[in-house]
Enzyme design. Structure first.
Site, PDB file in Angstrom:
ATOM      1  N   GLU A 311      47.280  90.770 -15.192  1.00  0.00           N
ATOM      2  CA  GLU A 311      47.179  91.510 -16.453  1.00  0.00           C
ATOM      3  C   GLU A 311      47.070  93.002 -16.169  1.00  0.00           C
ATOM      4  O   GLU A 311      46.386  93.423 -15.229  1.00  0.00           O
ATOM      5  CB  GLU A 311      45.959  91.034 -17.241  1.00  0.00           C
ATOM      6  CG  GLU A 311      45.582  91.875 -18.438  1.00  0.00           C
ATOM      7  CD  GLU A 311      46.686  91.999 -19.472  1.00  0.00           C
ATOM      8  OE1 GLU A 311      46.852  93.105 -20.034  1.00  0.00           O
ATOM      9  OE2 GLU A 311      47.388  91.007 -19.716  1.00  0.00           O
ATOM     10  N   CYS A 389      58.173  87.127 -28.769  1.00  0.00           N
ATOM     11  CA  CYS A 389      57.932  87.606 -30.126  1.00  0.00           C
ATOM     12  C   CYS A 389      59.185  88.237 -30.731  1.00  0.00           C
ATOM     13  O   CYS A 389      59.225  88.530 -31.922  1.00  0.00           O
ATOM     14  CB  CYS A 389      56.770  88.595 -30.145  1.00  0.00           C
ATOM     15  SG  CYS A 389      57.026  90.057 -29.134  1.00  0.00           S
ATOM     16  N   GLU A 435      57.655  83.273 -33.765  1.00  0.00           N
ATOM     17  CA  GLU A 435      57.516  83.234 -32.312  1.00  0.00           C
ATOM     18  C   GLU A 435      58.396  82.116 -31.761  1.00  0.00           C
ATOM     19  O   GLU A 435      58.603  81.091 -32.424  1.00  0.00           O
ATOM     20  CB  GLU A 435      56.064  82.971 -31.918  1.00  0.00           C
ATOM     21  CG  GLU A 435      55.086  84.005 -32.438  1.00  0.00           C
ATOM     22  CD  GLU A 435      55.050  85.265 -31.606  1.00  0.00           C
ATOM     23  OE1 GLU A 435      54.696  85.187 -30.430  1.00  0.00           O
ATOM     24  OE2 GLU A 435      55.380  86.333 -32.154  1.00  0.00           O
TER      25      GLU A 435
END
Length: 442
Positions: A311, A389, A435
């Site tokens: 991340e 997305c 999505e």
């Protein structure tokens, strides 16, 4: 738990019925209702009619006695509810996070709401947004009281940084327990630190002792920002440092700036879908790319040998570590930094014959090309699942994952094959957004 029947539609919906428990056995009339592997007509409408017809109590049974009612409660705990109520999907006020801008269409620049117009057309105005169905009443309440604070403040708002002003946007976050966090963005311009501290104390007092106290905020953060994009640094004016959420059986730690899917209820179904498609087992390593708070990976920790999370945002990594420790999950490690830099080296150390399943939940900009390249070239990755997305913008990435070997582009691993694609269309009710969760394998 929210019923997945109302939020999922999929390509080849019934081709693998074992993925969904309600599809494990075909009911009478199935072939007439759903010929082949695709559903004709409105699936929800047809199923709703079917279920409603089955809920009708046979007239010969008469009133249910106590034992019959107990049996019905055990076998069909929702039998008293209409099918619509059983679905339990919240379509109004579903956002757990709302951001309000400042400007005004009526000559009063201290108006909180949402922008309408274009910067190119120089017609940007900020309109009240209390009528929007996606915004919870609590968020609108905080925005209204913050607007009241601005109109009492001697300090001007900031629309364009180079034009001066100080008060910028307001972000409000809530969880399922009703805890509420407000994040106030402030441009310091040329103010001295002592003057900024005065403004901090003023807004703090407003939400503790003055009219804003009615909002009953769990905490308020003050973010000093000299850039269009925030620097993920803010100071706490009062209250709790984190918000906690219950998701997929885990207690999740969420810092003010940490990304979290905006619709908690449907996000749970979205993550469950990814978990089912991943097919992880005790012999696999789960690689959680762009993991955020690592909800997806940690929810699957009991089924896999190890979780490796990557991340960019350091605070999100710290939240993931806290969540793992609090939930007694030890078979995981998390790395902070750019995925395209960490990922290749991390994979090299893991290519020891153990199978790797990769799940990806990228930011709106999508995956970096080097990450796609690393995934493709890691022979140990046999399954890839990611959330898109912007499905229409993923064509190039899908081609790069699935095309034949290409030495010029350094795509040297065996190509993936797109096996399934699961649209999740209830993450943003009242919108056209959908999505997409594609499954790749090789």
């Amino acid at each position: 738990m929210h019923n997945p029947r109302c939020v999922l539609s999929r390509v080849g919906l019934f081709s693998k019925p074992e993925l969904f428990p309600w599809c494990s056995r075909k009911p009478p009339g199935w072939s007439q209702l759903f010929p082949g592997s695709s559903c004709k007509g409105n699936f929800i409408h047809v199923i709703t009619k079917k279920c409603q017809s089955r809920q009708k109590k046979p007239s010969h049974l008469g009133p249910l006695d106590c034992s019959q009612e107990r049996l019905a409660n055990v076998v069909m705990p929702l039998w008293r509810l209409s099918y619509e109520k059983q679905l339990k999907i919240v379509i109004d006020g579903y956002q757990n996070k709302s951001t309000f801008s400042v400007n005004g269409p009526d000559g009063n620049l201290k108006t909180m709401g949402h922008y309408l117009g274009t910067w190119r057309g120089q017609n940007i105005v900020c309109l009240w947004s209390t009528h929007l169905k996606n915004i919870p009443e609590k968020h609108s309440q905080v925005a209204q009281y913050y607007e009241l604070f601005l109109r009492q403040s001697s300090v001007e708002p900031c629309l364009l940084f180079h034009e001066g002003g100080h008060w910028c946007e307001l972000t409000v976050r809530t969880n399922n327990q009703g805890h509420t966090v407000a994040i106030i963005t402030f441009h310091p311009q040329e103010l001295r630190q002592e003057e900024i501290c005065v403004q901090k104390e003023t807004v703090k007092e407003f939400f503790i002792k003055w009219p804003g106290a009615v909002c009953d905020l769990t905490s308020v953060y003050f973010r000093e920002s000299t850039m269009t994009r925030c620097s993920h640094q803010q100071s706490s004016l009062f209250g709790e440092p984190h918000v906690f959420e219950e998701l997929l059986g885990l207690k999740i730690c969420i810092s003010p700036d940490t990304f979290c899917q905006i619709n908690t209820a449907v996000a749970e179904m979205l993550f469950q879908t990814m978990g089912k498609l991943s097919g992880v087992n005790s012999n696999t390593i789960l690689l959680d790319i762009c993991c955020g708070t690592a909800v997806i990976g940690l929810s699957l920790a009991q089924y896999t040998s190890q979780i490796l999370g990557i991340e960019l945002v350091q605070q999100a990594v710290e939240d993931a570590r806290w969540t793992a420790a609090f939930n007694c999950i030890i078979n995981c490690e998390f790395h902070a930094g750019r995925t395209e830099k960490i990922f290749p080296q991390l994979l090299k150390s893991k290519e020891d014959g153990q199978s790797i399943v990769a799940v990806v939940n990228p930011a709106r900009a999508g995956l970096h090309y080097q990450v796609i390249q690393a995934i493709r070239n890691c022979r140990a990755i046999h399954t890839l699942v990611f959330i898109s997305c912007k499905p229409h913008g993923e064509t190039t990435k899908i081609i790069e994952l699935c095309c034949p070997l290409n030495f010029a582009k350094r795509l040297l691993g065996e190509p993936f094959v797109l096996k399934q694609a699961v649209p999740v269309d209830q993450l943003f009710p009242h919108s056209l957004h959908c999505e997409l969760v594609p499954l790749f394998a090789r």
